[in-house]
Scaffold this motif. Structure first.
Motif, PDB file in Angstrom:
ATOM      1  N   ILE A 142       0.846  -1.191   0.000  1.00  0.00           N
ATOM      2  CA  ILE A 142       0.000   0.000   0.000  1.00  0.00           C
ATOM      3  C   ILE A 142       0.883   1.243   0.000  1.00  0.00           C
ATOM      4  CG2 ILE A 142      -1.753   1.277   1.312  1.00  0.00           C
ATOM      5  CD1 ILE A 142      -2.660  -1.408   2.435  1.00  0.00           C
ATOM      6  N   PRO A 143       0.611   2.210  -0.878  1.00  0.00           N
ATOM      7  CA  PRO A 143       1.410   3.443  -0.886  1.00  0.00           C
ATOM      8  C   PRO A 143       1.463   4.086   0.495  1.00  0.00           C
ATOM      9  CG  PRO A 143      -0.081   3.397  -2.768  1.00  0.00           C
ATOM     10  CD  PRO A 143      -0.444   2.222  -1.912  1.00  0.00           C
ATOM     11  N   LYS A 144       2.617   4.641   0.849  1.00  0.00           N
ATOM     12  CA  LYS A 144       2.825   5.174   2.192  1.00  0.00           C
ATOM     13  C   LYS A 144       1.800   6.243   2.564  1.00  0.00           C
ATOM     14  CE  LYS A 144       7.767   4.121   2.235  1.00  0.00           C
ATOM     15  NZ  LYS A 144       9.153   4.644   2.330  1.00  0.00           N
ATOM     16  N   GLU A 145       1.386   7.027   1.580  1.00  0.00           N
ATOM     17  CA  GLU A 145       0.449   8.112   1.879  1.00  0.00           C
ATOM     18  C   GLU A 145      -0.954   7.592   2.168  1.00  0.00           C
ATOM     19  OE1 GLU A 145       0.984   7.798  -2.630  1.00  0.00           O
ATOM     20  OE2 GLU A 145       2.254   7.816  -0.834  1.00  0.00           O
ATOM     21  N   LEU A 146      -1.248   6.339   1.793  1.00  0.00           N
ATOM     22  CA  LEU A 146      -2.570   5.761   2.044  1.00  0.00           C
ATOM     23  C   LEU A 146      -2.581   4.788   3.220  1.00  0.00           C
ATOM     24  CD1 LEU A 146      -3.709   4.956  -1.633  1.00  0.00           C
ATOM     25  CD2 LEU A 146      -4.225   6.984  -0.262  1.00  0.00           C
ATOM     26  N   LEU A 147      -1.390   4.401   3.673  1.00  0.00           N
ATOM     27  CA  LEU A 147      -1.298   3.348   4.682  1.00  0.00           C
ATOM     28  C   LEU A 147      -1.943   3.755   6.007  1.00  0.00           C
ATOM     29  CD1 LEU A 147      -0.303   0.533   5.322  1.00  0.00           C
ATOM     30  CD2 LEU A 147       1.945   1.471   5.866  1.00  0.00           C
ATOM     31  N   GLU A 148      -1.781   5.011   6.409  1.00  0.00           N
ATOM     32  CA  GLU A 148      -2.340   5.458   7.690  1.00  0.00           C
ATOM     33  C   GLU A 148      -3.861   5.353   7.694  1.00  0.00           C
ATOM     34  OE1 GLU A 148      -2.477   9.307  10.732  1.00  0.00           O
ATOM     35  OE2 GLU A 148      -1.147   9.340   8.987  1.00  0.00           O
ATOM     36  N   GLY A 166       8.596  -4.184   8.305  1.00  0.00           N
ATOM     37  CA  GLY A 166       9.832  -3.421   8.109  1.00  0.00           C
ATOM     38  C   GLY A 166       9.696  -2.318   7.086  1.00  0.00           C
ATOM     39  N   ASP A 167       8.643  -2.382   6.236  1.00  0.00           N
ATOM     40  CA  ASP A 167       8.426  -1.347   5.220  1.00  0.00           C
ATOM     41  C   ASP A 167       7.546  -0.208   5.716  1.00  0.00           C
ATOM     42  OD1 ASP A 167       9.641  -2.293   2.535  1.00  0.00           O
ATOM     43  OD2 ASP A 167       8.665  -4.080   3.316  1.00  0.00           O
ATOM     44  N   MET A 168       7.161  -0.258   6.989  1.00  0.00           N
ATOM     45  CA  MET A 168       6.282   0.785   7.518  1.00  0.00           C
ATOM     46  C   MET A 168       7.070   2.074   7.776  1.00  0.00           C
ATOM     47  SD  MET A 168       3.772   0.610  10.833  1.00  0.00           S
ATOM     48  CE  MET A 168       2.610  -0.454   9.996  1.00  0.00           C
ATOM     49  N   PRO A 169       6.549   3.245   7.320  1.00  0.00           N
ATOM     50  CA  PRO A 169       7.235   4.517   7.560  1.00  0.00           C
ATOM     51  C   PRO A 169       7.385   4.816   9.054  1.00  0.00           C
ATOM     52  CG  PRO A 169       5.449   4.762   5.969  1.00  0.00           C
ATOM     53  CD  PRO A 169       5.310   3.409   6.561  1.00  0.00           C
ATOM     54  N   GLY A 170       8.392   5.620   9.391  1.00  0.00           N
ATOM     55  CA  GLY A 170       8.709   5.920  10.785  1.00  0.00           C
ATOM     56  C   GLY A 170       7.574   6.566  11.557  1.00  0.00           C
ATOM     57  N   ASP A 171       6.825   7.499  10.932  1.00  0.00           N
ATOM     58  CA  ASP A 171       5.745   8.162  11.661  1.00  0.00           C
ATOM     59  C   ASP A 171       4.618   7.192  12.006  1.00  0.00           C
ATOM     60  OD1 ASP A 171       5.175   7.889   8.956  1.00  0.00           O
ATOM     61  OD2 ASP A 171       3.864   9.635   8.895  1.00  0.00           O
ATOM     62  N   LEU A 172       4.386   6.208  11.124  1.00  0.00           N
ATOM     63  CA  LEU A 172       3.366   5.208  11.423  1.00  0.00           C
ATOM     64  C   LEU A 172       3.848   4.204  12.465  1.00  0.00           C
ATOM     65  CD1 LEU A 172       1.521   4.274   8.114  1.00  0.00           C
ATOM     66  CD2 LEU A 172       0.699   5.562  10.065  1.00  0.00           C
ATOM     67  N   GLN A 173       5.151   3.958  12.500  1.00  0.00           N
ATOM     68  CA  GLN A 173       5.697   3.083  13.538  1.00  0.00           C
ATOM     69  C   GLN A 173       5.359   3.631  14.921  1.00  0.00           C
ATOM     70  OE1 GLN A 173       9.900   2.189  13.023  1.00  0.00           O
ATOM     71  NE2 GLN A 173       9.656   2.083  10.798  1.00  0.00           N
ATOM     72  N   ALA A 174       5.445   4.951  15.063  1.00  0.00           N
ATOM     73  CA  ALA A 174       5.123   5.577  16.351  1.00  0.00           C
ATOM     74  C   ALA A 174       3.654   5.379  16.701  1.00  0.00           C
ATOM     75  CB  ALA A 174       5.463   7.068  16.294  1.00  0.00           C
ATOM     76  N   ARG A 189       1.799   3.314  19.843  1.00  0.00           N
ATOM     77  CA  ARG A 189       0.751   3.866  20.712  1.00  0.00           C
ATOM     78  C   ARG A 189      -0.413   2.888  20.843  1.00  0.00           C
ATOM     79  NH1 ARG A 189      -3.943   7.037  19.812  1.00  0.00           N
ATOM     80  NH2 ARG A 189      -4.529   8.247  21.665  1.00  0.00           N
ATOM     81  N   VAL A 190      -0.748   2.223  19.742  1.00  0.00           N
ATOM     82  CA  VAL A 190      -1.834   1.231  19.806  1.00  0.00           C
ATOM     83  C   VAL A 190      -1.458   0.115  20.779  1.00  0.00           C
ATOM     84  CG1 VAL A 190      -3.189  -0.444  18.500  1.00  0.00           C
ATOM     85  CG2 VAL A 190      -2.592   1.732  17.457  1.00  0.00           C
ATOM     86  N   THR A 200      16.516   2.818  11.097  1.00  0.00           N
ATOM     87  CA  THR A 200      15.425   2.878  10.133  1.00  0.00           C
ATOM     88  C   THR A 200      14.180   2.173  10.672  1.00  0.00           C
ATOM     89  OG1 THR A 200      16.276   0.892   9.028  1.00  0.00           O
ATOM     90  CG2 THR A 200      16.941   3.035   8.125  1.00  0.00           C
ATOM     91  N   PHE A 201      14.302   1.545  11.840  1.00  0.00           N
ATOM     92  CA  PHE A 201      13.158   0.942  12.510  1.00  0.00           C
ATOM     93  C   PHE A 201      13.270   1.240  13.997  1.00  0.00           C
ATOM     94  CE2 PHE A 201      10.265  -2.258  14.170  1.00  0.00           C
ATOM     95  CZ  PHE A 201       9.274  -2.282  13.192  1.00  0.00           C
ATOM     96  N   ARG A 202      12.156   1.642  14.594  1.00  0.00           N
ATOM     97  CA  ARG A 202      12.171   2.060  15.999  1.00  0.00           C
ATOM     98  C   ARG A 202      12.535   0.892  16.928  1.00  0.00           C
ATOM     99  NH1 ARG A 202       8.918   6.924  17.435  1.00  0.00           N
ATOM    100  NH2 ARG A 202       9.077   6.045  19.543  1.00  0.00           N
ATOM    101  N   GLU A 203      13.489   1.152  17.799  1.00  0.00           N
ATOM    102  CA  GLU A 203      13.931   0.116  18.738  1.00  0.00           C
ATOM    103  C   GLU A 203      12.811  -0.265  19.703  1.00  0.00           C
ATOM    104  OE1 GLU A 203      17.761  -0.774  21.648  1.00  0.00           O
ATOM    105  OE2 GLU A 203      17.153   1.304  21.257  1.00  0.00           O
ATOM    106  N   ASP A 204      12.076   0.752  20.220  1.00  0.00           N
ATOM    107  CA  ASP A 204      11.021   0.449  21.189  1.00  0.00           C
ATOM    108  C   ASP A 204       9.898  -0.371  20.554  1.00  0.00           C
ATOM    109  OD1 ASP A 204      10.287   2.585  19.593  1.00  0.00           O
ATOM    110  OD2 ASP A 204       9.811   3.954  21.240  1.00  0.00           O
ATOM    111  N   LEU A 205       9.585  -0.089  19.283  1.00  0.00           N
ATOM    112  CA  LEU A 205       8.553  -0.875  18.604  1.00  0.00           C
ATOM    113  C   LEU A 205       9.045  -2.288  18.346  1.00  0.00           C
ATOM    114  CD1 LEU A 205       5.807  -1.149  17.232  1.00  0.00           C
ATOM    115  CD2 LEU A 205       6.822  -0.220  15.143  1.00  0.00           C
ATOM    116  N   PHE A 206      10.315  -2.424  17.974  1.00  0.00           N
ATOM    117  CA  PHE A 206      10.869  -3.760  17.723  1.00  0.00           C
ATOM    118  C   PHE A 206      10.719  -4.660  18.946  1.00  0.00           C
ATOM    119  CE2 PHE A 206      14.574  -6.602  18.196  1.00  0.00           C
ATOM    120  CZ  PHE A 206      14.322  -7.459  17.139  1.00  0.00           C
ATOM    121  N   TYR A 207      11.064  -4.142  20.118  1.00  0.00           N
ATOM    122  CA  TYR A 207      10.986  -4.963  21.320  1.00  0.00           C
ATOM    123  C   TYR A 207       9.533  -5.230  21.730  1.00  0.00           C
ATOM    124  CZ  TYR A 207      16.004  -4.599  21.815  1.00  0.00           C
ATOM    125  OH  TYR A 207      17.351  -4.698  21.592  1.00  0.00           O
TER     126      TYR A 207
END
Length: 482
Positions: free
Chosen positions: A205-211, A247-255, A259-260, A297-304
């Protein structure tokens, strides 16, 4: 899923206005029709969860419209209204498939009760439907997750341990190894069976539509957002969401995913209200997320948060003993789908399949077999029916001695070869030939595992050390290689 869009059809403007105001106050999207013809057109063009119809309207009456909707929109729930409180009207409405019946005038709290009742009915119907589908899928799943190799047995054990809890799982493996099948197996064996399983490929899915795909959006959030849309998290509420290629998720969506996981709530795009969600997250990747964390390129806190329990799917080339079973399953599946008589692979074809490196893993194996079945007119597939694989094979790749197969597979392959050439056989050949072909890979395997320790290898094999040394010489086993 709860009600979101309601159609009210009544020829009295005041009644339409009152119902519209009351329902919109409850958060529903409401459309209005002044007669049966208009209502029919709107239902044909739109997607409604509930229709509230007056029994007497110009043109098509509420009862006649109900008859048409039974064939047109069988899943649409309909409530009939009338100013004539007669038993005949009530019985007729229910006979024609109305969900409920209202007599005018009525208090608005009656409408609230009706809507709540409809919500419960929809939820129950949805759960039954999902459960039926998932039980069917679960039956299919038990047949499609194939493999008895040590690596797959470990995967089965892990599924059994993690499925009953809501713990977050990370499925790692190359493309085509069956990561979504594993995620479905976890869901189908969990307490969330009967609730939705929603899969989303973050790379597709294009990054601009993924959110907006994940979290949904409110009406007017952006150009083209003509009505509210629920995102994947709300669709999966109560169930499981599978985030493939995380791993292809943009950084702002990783955050926002973090939160979820922490807050168990989402906010739709263009909205300000937090919405609670009860969702189990299973993620998957074919990338090295630890290396991506190191490269930031991937959030450490989300990875764990995601990698609480990792499940690693080994590539097909590392579990060759499963290829025969997989190939036979895909052969049967392809023949069933194409409605043709069953096909089989001859020893040359099976040896070729077992020896191939399968960079596309199980998915590539399935596609290769399906292509061979479609293009071949013979019931017995040979290596000639897999020209793409044969052309890639290097000299010595095809295991004519049975290496790469299980012991049972070696024996079966050798017997098939033998009986295919019965006219050339002599008495006693089968036993000698099979034993010779089994001995070499068996002794090599034990020597490899004991790192060349012949005393230990002989003990494991249950033979004398001198006998082992003699076998090594007779079979030409290179100890430097082993």
């Amino acid at each position: 899923m709860p009600l979101s869009r309601i159609l009210v059809a009544d020829d009295e403007e005041s009644m339409r206005w009152v119902l519209s105001k009351a329902l919109k106050k409850k958060g529903f999207a409401v459309d209005l029709a002044a007669d049966g013809e208009q209502a029919l057109g709107m239902i044909q063009a739109g997607n409604y969860d509930l229709a509230i119809l007056d029994i007497k309207m110009p043109g098509i009456s509420g009862l006649d419209l109900l008859d048409r909707l039974r064939d047109l929109k069988s899943d649409l729930l309909v409530v009939i209204m009338t100013a004539e409180a007669s038993m005949k009207n009530a019985v007729e409405a229910m006979k024609r498939g109305a969900y409920d019946y209202l007599t005018k005038p009525f208090d608005l709290d009656v409408i609230d009760a009706i809507v709540e009742k409809v919500n419960r009915a929809r939820e129950m119907t949805s759960q039954v439907s999902i459960l039926k589908e998932e039980l069917k899928d679960r039956y299919q799943l038990e047949k499609t997750i194939i493999g008895n190799s040590p690596a797959m047995r470990e995967v089965y054990k892990t599924i059994g341990k993690v499925a009953p809890s809501d713990i977050t799982v990370m499925v790692q493996g190359e493309s085509g190894t069956g990561k979504e099948l594993i995620a479905r197996a976890i869901h189908f064996n969990s307490r969330r069976l009967g609730k939705p399983f929603i899969a989303l490929n973050c790379a597709a899915i294009p990054k601009e539509l993924l959110e907006s795909e994940l979290f949904g959006f409110e009406k007017g959030a952006f150009t083209g957002a003509v009505e509210r849309k629920l995102g994947k998290f709300e669709q999966a509420n109560g169930g499981t969401i599978f985030l493939d290629e995380i791993g292809d998720m943009p950084g702002d969506l990783q955050a926002k995913i973090l939160r979820v996981l922490q807050e168990k709530e989402i906010t739709r795009t263009g909205g300000s209200q937090s919405i609670a969600v009860d969702v189990r997250i299973i993620a998957a990747t074919n990338q090295d997320l630890e290396e991506m964390v190191r490269q930031r390129t991937f959030r450490e806190d989300l990875f764990y948060r995601l990698n609480v329990v990792p499940i690693h799917l080994v590539p097909l080339r590392e579990r060759r003993e499963d290829i025969k079973s997989l190939a036979e399953y895909f052969l049967a599946k392809a023949c069933t789908e194409l409605e043709i008589p069953p096909r089989q692979c001859d020893p040359s074809a099976m040896s070729l399949l077992v020896s191939h490196s399968w960079p596309g893993n199980v998915r590539e194996l399935e596609n290769s077999i399906k292509r061979a079945v479609i293009l071949s007119s013979d019931q017995l597939l040979t290596s000639d029916d897999f020209p793409g694989l044969r052309n890639q094979a290097k000299p010595g790749d095809i295991p004519t001695n049975g290496e790469g197969l299980s012991l049972e597979g070696i024996v079966e392959m050798k017997l098939r070869l033998s009986f295919a050439n019965m006219d050339k056989m002599q008495s006693g050949d089968v036993y000698t030939m099979v034993i010779e072909q089994v001995e070499r890979p068996l002794i090599r395997f034990v020597l490899e595992k004991t790192r060349g320790n012949q005393v230990r290898a002989a003990d494991i094999l249950g033979i004398n050390r001198n006998t082992l040394r003699k076998k090594i010489q007779e079979l030409g086993i290179d100890l430097r290689r082993d």
